[in-house]
Enzyme design. Structure first.
Site, PDB file in Angstrom:
ATOM      1  N   ASP A   1      12.135   4.931  -1.866  1.00 50.65           N
ATOM      2  CA  ASP A   1      10.778   4.781  -2.365  1.00 50.65           C
ATOM      3  C   ASP A   1       9.731   5.726  -1.461  1.00 50.65           C
ATOM      4  OD1 ASP A   1       8.457   4.055  -3.895  1.00 50.65           O
ATOM      5  OD2 ASP A   1       8.337   2.064  -3.009  1.00 50.65           O
TER       6      ASP A   1
ATOM      7  N   SER B   1       6.191   3.587  -0.723  1.00 54.28           N
ATOM      8  CA  SER B   1       6.174   2.465   0.236  1.00 54.28           C
ATOM      9  C   SER B   1       6.590   3.016   1.611  1.00 54.28           C
ATOM     10  CB  SER B   1       6.618   1.249  -0.320  1.00 54.28           C
ATOM     11  OG  SER B   1       8.065   1.319  -0.411  1.00 54.28           O
TER      12      SER B   1
ATOM     13  N   ASN C   1       7.925   0.306   4.287  1.00 51.75           N
ATOM     14  CA  ASN C   1       8.967  -0.618   4.905  1.00 51.75           C
ATOM     15  C   ASN C   1      10.383  -0.630   4.438  1.00 51.75           C
ATOM     16  OD1 ASN C   1       6.056  -2.065   5.450  1.00 51.75           O
ATOM     17  ND2 ASN C   1       7.269  -2.428   7.149  1.00 51.75           N
TER      18      ASN C   1
ATOM     19  N   TRP D   1      13.315  -3.481   3.731  1.00 47.27           N
ATOM     20  CA  TRP D   1      13.815  -4.694   3.718  1.00 47.27           C
ATOM     21  C   TRP D   1      14.927  -4.875   2.676  1.00 47.27           C
ATOM     22  CZ3 TRP D   1      14.379  -7.339  -1.008  1.00 47.27           C
ATOM     23  CH2 TRP D   1      13.232  -6.961  -2.190  1.00 47.27           C
TER      24      TRP D   1
ATOM     25  N   TYR E   1       3.620  -8.227  -4.878  1.00 46.68           N
ATOM     26  CA  TYR E   1       3.967  -7.311  -6.112  1.00 46.68           C
ATOM     27  C   TYR E   1       3.640  -8.401  -7.298  1.00 46.68           C
ATOM     28  CZ  TYR E   1       8.518 -10.188  -6.248  1.00 46.68           C
ATOM     29  OH  TYR E   1       9.257 -11.448  -5.956  1.00 46.68           O
TER      30      TYR E   1
ATOM     31  N   ASP F   1       6.102   9.850  -6.311  1.00 46.91           N
ATOM     32  CA  ASP F   1       6.555   8.647  -6.201  1.00 46.91           C
ATOM     33  C   ASP F   1       8.066   8.469  -6.749  1.00 46.91           C
ATOM     34  OD1 ASP F   1       7.222   5.985  -5.528  1.00 46.91           O
ATOM     35  OD2 ASP F   1       5.284   4.994  -6.754  1.00 46.91           O
TER      36      ASP F   1
ATOM     37  N   THR G   1       8.657   5.042  -8.640  1.00 45.16           N
ATOM     38  CA  THR G   1       7.779   4.837 -10.056  1.00 45.16           C
ATOM     39  C   THR G   1       8.849   5.628 -11.040  1.00 45.16           C
ATOM     40  OG1 THR G   1       5.856   4.700  -9.141  1.00 45.16           O
ATOM     41  CG2 THR G   1       5.735   4.946 -11.633  1.00 45.16           C
TER      42      THR G   1
END
Length: 393
Positions: A95, A98, A100, A102, A138, A280, A283
């Site tokens: 992505d 963003s 981070n 996880w 989110y 992005d 998306t």
């Protein structure tokens, strides 16, 4: 100079490109629509794709340790990584919107964790943690857990002591339907509220890639088994034609660039005073500022369905207008065949409105998601803080 020397040596060597094959699956939006649950979901969950870019807005408070992830319901290109020693495998969304990394953990008992791979830190000899908590917000709730450090392997690149989030609570249904387990962010480190060093920055800091850039190729052919690939450390000239056109990054937070104009069927229609766009991979659609959205839908002859979405006549796709983005003096055209998706006998324009007020200096915000990136091979150049596009092969 070191980057230049290494890249010149590697021009003809395929081993200098570190590739992650991408898989393509149905988006959460498509799954919900097929189940007849989309209308209820949108009525009960606040959804605005632009909210994930709140670091662009004047009232953003840095250091809060959270990061909106509202587009989980749309994204569907994902690849594999491993975490720990011995390695535990996960699929993640790569992505660029963003920061981070996880993955779900064994300590998570939420419904989304029950049908996804979960990381077991007790089975990794290289895992450490100080139990620092995190919250990522989110549309349907908040993802929470704690940070740890472990060896992460991406495309054969091994990164030691990479900070990653381990989820303990994933309320809501967004990630329940997601085809991927977690998210690997590729934006600038300036949007990491907790101060974590992103995966690609650790690749750069440890000189693990040959060039300070990565590139993305998304396969849009529905008959192809290949979903595309993310390439770390280089550019594959076989995946595009013509020359790469470059645009400078406006602000080193996200991959946001300037738009000089947006044309409909070759005619200047929107952004005559300039806009900006975030590039992005997280998306799936192209998002349109709310003040333009209804007018745009009229331009393409779309009509509203009973679910509050828009449809077009499937027999008229060839006659729909093209959409052209003028970026740093170059035209990038999206044909109607690329922005219309067929689903269950319906033809859906793959656009969404965004309602968040735009940043004050650069005009209304568009999001160039996978609909755009499927047409154009994209290069994210951290060494020169620019984004490049070329016609995808």
């Amino acid at each position: 100079m070191k980057w230049l020397i290494i890249s010149l040596v590697c021009i003809q060597l395929s081993e200098c490109l570190y590739r992650v094959p991408l898989h393509r699956g149905k988006s959460v939006r498509e799954i919900l629509k097929e189940r007849g649950e989309l209308k209820h979901f949108l009525e009960t969950h606040k959804y605005d794709p632009a909210l994930k870019y709140r670091a662009l807005y004047p009232d953003y408070q840095a250091g809060t340790g959270d990061e909106p992830l509202l587009n989980g319901m749309n994204s569907y290109y994902y690849g594999s990584i491993s975490v720990g020693t011995p390695p535990q495998s996960f699929t993640v969304l790569f992505d660029t919107g963003s920061c981070n990394l996880w993955v779900p953990s064994i300590y998570c008992n939420s419904a989304p964790c029950r049908n996804h791979a979960k990381f077991n830190p007790t089975k990794s000899s290289t895992f450490t943690t100080n139990r620092k908590p995190f919250n990522l917000y989110y549309g349907s709730g908040s993802l929470s857990g704690y940070f740890g450090y472990d060896t992460v392997n991406v495309a054969g690149i091994s990164i030691s002591k990479q900070e990653l989030g381990l989820s303990e609570n994933e309320p809501g249904s967004t990630f329940y339907y997601a085809p991927f387990d977690g998210i690997l962010g590729l934006s600038y480190p300036g949007v990491s509220g907790d101060g974590a060093t992103p995966v690609f920055d650790n690749m750069l800091n440890d000189k693990l890639v040959t060039q300070p850039l990565f590139s993305v190729y998304l396969e849009r052919n529905p008959n192809s088994q290949n979903g595309g690939e993310v390439i770390f450390g280089g550019i594959d000239s076989s995946l595009y034609s013509g020359q790469i056109s470059w645009a400078p990054v406006i602000q080193e937070l996200y991959w946001n660039i300037g738009l000089q104009s947006v044309l409909v069927n070759g005619q200047p229609t929107f952004c005559s005073q300039g806009c900006q766009a975030v590039v992005d991979t997280g998306t799936s659609e192209i998002t349109i500022p709310y003040q333009y959205y209804d007018t745009f839908m009229q331009h393409i002859g779309a009509y509203e369905d009973r679910n509050g979405g828009f449809l077009v006549n499937c027999n008229n796709i060839a006659n729909l207008p093209s959409l052209t983005f003028v970026i740093n003096g170059a035209d990038f055209t999206i044909p109607p065949s690329a922005y219309i998706i067929r689903s269950n006998g319906y033809c859906i324009p793959w656009f969404e409105p965004s309602y968040v007020p735009p940043p004050t200096r650069d005009g209304p915000l568009w999001i160039l998601g996978d609909v755009f990136l499927g047409e154009y091979y994209s290069v994210f150049d951290r060494g020169n803080n620019r984004v490049g596009f070329a016609q995808a092969a």
